[in-house]
Design a protein around this motif. Sequence first.
Motif, PDB file in Angstrom:
ATOM      1  N   LEU A   1      -6.341  16.022   5.979  1.00  0.00           N
ATOM      2  CA  LEU A   1      -5.125  16.196   5.313  1.00  0.00           C
ATOM      3  C   LEU A   1      -4.196  17.286   5.951  1.00  0.00           C
ATOM      4  O   LEU A   1      -3.047  17.356   5.967  1.00  0.00           O
ATOM      5  N   LYS A   2      -4.861  18.261   6.266  1.00  0.00           N
ATOM      6  CA  LYS A   2      -4.250  19.267   6.805  1.00  0.00           C
ATOM      7  C   LYS A   2      -3.585  19.120   7.975  1.00  0.00           C
ATOM      8  O   LYS A   2      -2.454  19.794   8.387  1.00  0.00           O
ATOM      9  N   ASN A   3      -4.299  18.295   8.825  1.00  0.00           N
ATOM     10  CA  ASN A   3      -3.655  18.014  10.094  1.00  0.00           C
ATOM     11  C   ASN A   3      -2.379  17.181   9.978  1.00  0.00           C
ATOM     12  O   ASN A   3      -1.404  17.435  10.620  1.00  0.00           O
ATOM     13  N   PHE A   4      -2.327  16.383   8.777  1.00  0.00           N
ATOM     14  CA  PHE A   4      -1.221  15.793   8.501  1.00  0.00           C
ATOM     15  C   PHE A   4      -0.140  16.174   7.402  1.00  0.00           C
ATOM     16  O   PHE A   4       0.896  15.908   6.921  1.00  0.00           O
ATOM     17  N   ASN A   5      -0.198  17.772   7.055  1.00  0.00           N
ATOM     18  CA  ASN A   5       0.259  18.551   6.486  1.00  0.00           C
ATOM     19  C   ASN A   5       0.383  17.733   4.921  1.00  0.00           C
ATOM     20  O   ASN A   5       1.674  17.939   4.238  1.00  0.00           O
TER      21      ASN A   5
ATOM     22  N   GLU B   1       0.943  -1.189  -0.249  1.00  0.00           N
ATOM     23  CA  GLU B   1       0.048  -0.138   0.070  1.00  0.00           C
ATOM     24  C   GLU B   1       0.763   1.241   0.005  1.00  0.00           C
ATOM     25  O   GLU B   1       1.745   1.213   0.557  1.00  0.00           O
ATOM     26  N   PHE B   2       0.392   2.208  -0.767  1.00  0.00           N
ATOM     27  CA  PHE B   2       1.194   3.542  -1.034  1.00  0.00           C
ATOM     28  C   PHE B   2       0.202   4.663  -0.300  1.00  0.00           C
ATOM     29  O   PHE B   2      -0.818   4.703  -0.679  1.00  0.00           O
ATOM     30  N   ILE B   3       0.907   5.435   0.461  1.00  0.00           N
ATOM     31  CA  ILE B   3       0.199   6.791   0.771  1.00  0.00           C
ATOM     32  C   ILE B   3       1.262   7.898   0.686  1.00  0.00           C
ATOM     33  O   ILE B   3       2.293   8.186   1.241  1.00  0.00           O
ATOM     34  N   ASP B   4       0.763   8.528  -0.315  1.00  0.00           N
ATOM     35  CA  ASP B   4       1.880   9.844  -0.776  1.00  0.00           C
ATOM     36  C   ASP B   4       1.224  10.674  -1.580  1.00  0.00           C
ATOM     37  O   ASP B   4       0.924  10.405  -2.814  1.00  0.00           O
TER      38      ASP B   4
ATOM     39  N   ALA C   1       6.538  10.923  -6.387  1.00  0.00           N
ATOM     40  CA  ALA C   1       5.746   9.670  -7.163  1.00  0.00           C
ATOM     41  C   ALA C   1       6.826   8.678  -7.749  1.00  0.00           C
ATOM     42  O   ALA C   1       6.858   7.323  -7.284  1.00  0.00           O
ATOM     43  N   GLU C   2       7.832   9.060  -8.361  1.00  0.00           N
ATOM     44  CA  GLU C   2       8.771   8.324  -8.975  1.00  0.00           C
ATOM     45  C   GLU C   2       9.671   7.467  -8.072  1.00  0.00           C
ATOM     46  O   GLU C   2       9.905   6.295  -8.245  1.00  0.00           O
ATOM     47  N   SER C   3      10.165   8.306  -7.268  1.00  0.00           N
ATOM     48  CA  SER C   3      11.090   7.799  -6.108  1.00  0.00           C
ATOM     49  C   SER C   3      10.256   6.559  -5.412  1.00  0.00           C
ATOM     50  O   SER C   3      10.847   5.742  -4.758  1.00  0.00           O
TER      51      SER C   3
ATOM     52  N   PRO D   1      -7.816   8.091  -3.330  1.00  0.00           N
ATOM     53  CA  PRO D   1      -7.522   9.214  -3.926  1.00  0.00           C
ATOM     54  C   PRO D   1      -7.303  10.485  -2.956  1.00  0.00           C
ATOM     55  O   PRO D   1      -7.281  11.730  -3.488  1.00  0.00           O
ATOM     56  N   TYR D   2      -7.818  10.448  -1.620  1.00  0.00           N
ATOM     57  CA  TYR D   2      -7.275  11.422  -0.676  1.00  0.00           C
ATOM     58  C   TYR D   2      -6.104  11.142  -0.230  1.00  0.00           C
ATOM     59  O   TYR D   2      -5.663  12.116   0.604  1.00  0.00           O
ATOM     60  N   THR D   3      -5.200  10.280  -0.546  1.00  0.00           N
ATOM     61  CA  THR D   3      -3.912   9.961   0.073  1.00  0.00           C
ATOM     62  C   THR D   3      -2.582   9.817  -0.831  1.00  0.00           C
ATOM     63  O   THR D   3      -1.730   9.621  -0.610  1.00  0.00           O
ATOM     64  N   VAL D   4      -3.481   9.785  -2.177  1.00  0.00           N
ATOM     65  CA  VAL D   4      -2.535   9.362  -3.292  1.00  0.00           C
ATOM     66  C   VAL D   4      -2.583  10.307  -4.442  1.00  0.00           C
ATOM     67  O   VAL D   4      -3.506  10.544  -5.078  1.00  0.00           O
ATOM     68  N   SER D   5      -1.360  11.099  -4.786  1.00  0.00           N
ATOM     69  CA  SER D   5      -1.441  12.032  -5.803  1.00  0.00           C
ATOM     70  C   SER D   5      -2.010  11.152  -7.193  1.00  0.00           C
ATOM     71  O   SER D   5      -1.586  10.146  -7.520  1.00  0.00           O
TER      72      SER D   5
END
Length: 418
Positions: free
Chosen positions: A228-232, A143-146, A152-154, A181-185
């Motif tokens: 998301l603001k809470n986690f910058n 799982e990816f959260i970014d 993204a590439e790295s 879609p709220y945690t992945v670009s």
Amino acid sequence: MLLLKSKYLLKEPYSVIDNGAVLIDDGKIKFAGRSDDINNHESCQIIDLGNSAIVPGFVNTHTHLDLTHLHKCINYNGDFTDWIRQLINIKKDWTETEYLSSIREGIKKSLESGTTTVADITRNGLALDELQKSKIRKRLFYEFIDFNPDSAESTIDIFKNMMNGIGQDDLLSIGIFPHAPYTVSEELYRECKRVSKELGISIATHISETNDEVEFLTRGTGKFVSLLKNFNMLNNWKPPGLRPVNYLENIGFLKNGCILVHCNYLSEEEIDHVEESNSTIVFCPRSHKYFRHNDHPFYKLEDRGINIALGTDSLASNDSLSILDEMKYIYSQHKTVKPQEILNMGTTAGAAALNMVDCIGKLEAGFYADITVIEFQQEGVSNIYDGIFSQDSECVFTVVSGTVCYDKHGISKEATVY
């Protein structure tokens, strides 16, 4: 060789045989049919399972085994983002030992309930070692959260390097799982799709789980903004102005199909996109109830011929990791759904979702010997499906690739292996 006999045999959800038997040889099914039709089995270990049904092993197409120890630890108050915050706060102090223990318990609970294949989600990779030790069949999704488009590439490069060190086999394969879609670009979604095609691996994502998610993507407002603001994480993000599945379609994520987990809130146009892409939807019925969602659109999806598989999600939002319990719930709550279709969701549909329909999900010669035995408390059930989905039925015997992994009554000569 091992010969299993029982009062009923379901080779697949629509095929019922009285006095059935399955012959297992070298991890695969050699014969499945009427017991009287088997010849030359004197050298086999024979196990007569009595008043029960031998069925294809259940497929849990979406679960988080590492959250097993979170059962009843979170107080859900109707706010999904608050539930996420509570989950994060509890897990942040977990040690590696606690993670591993939670995963082990999840594997044990899965096998004891007749699940032979799990599609498990891992963030930190700790599940890999525990799952590799286990005889359960698994598709481990990383799982990816970014939400940062610049990384993204790295992020993908790290995943590809890690993949090189994993020895996949008949029981273990790897998938890729951009979280939501709220945690992945958008950029990371595109990279995940690209690398899934490049490596030939499964890809899945949580999508359209809540109305808050729909609001976030269409208008850029609501509870996910503050989370998301809470986690910058929000930075300079702009909403795409599209509903969740339409968004995935727009960025090319649905192309050639994928696994879409939840899909609780879909427009007709989004259902069109799912159908056209030949994607699978994973429905988690009791987790859906826990979060108090509106009625799931699986009736509409079934009418379109869309593949619908079942998942349990995690014990942070469920009371068991049992696909049998999920099917019993549908059976009790949705009387118009044919029981064969429900059993299909928990077996063949999951196999199809994981691109394994030619080797699991049915009891056919040449298929892996992934088998579940459901015992009935009452004699002479008038309808086999009423027996399987009765509240007092239970899994008593689980076999994965010919290995006995659970034996409630201790009738096998083999040691139980988790």
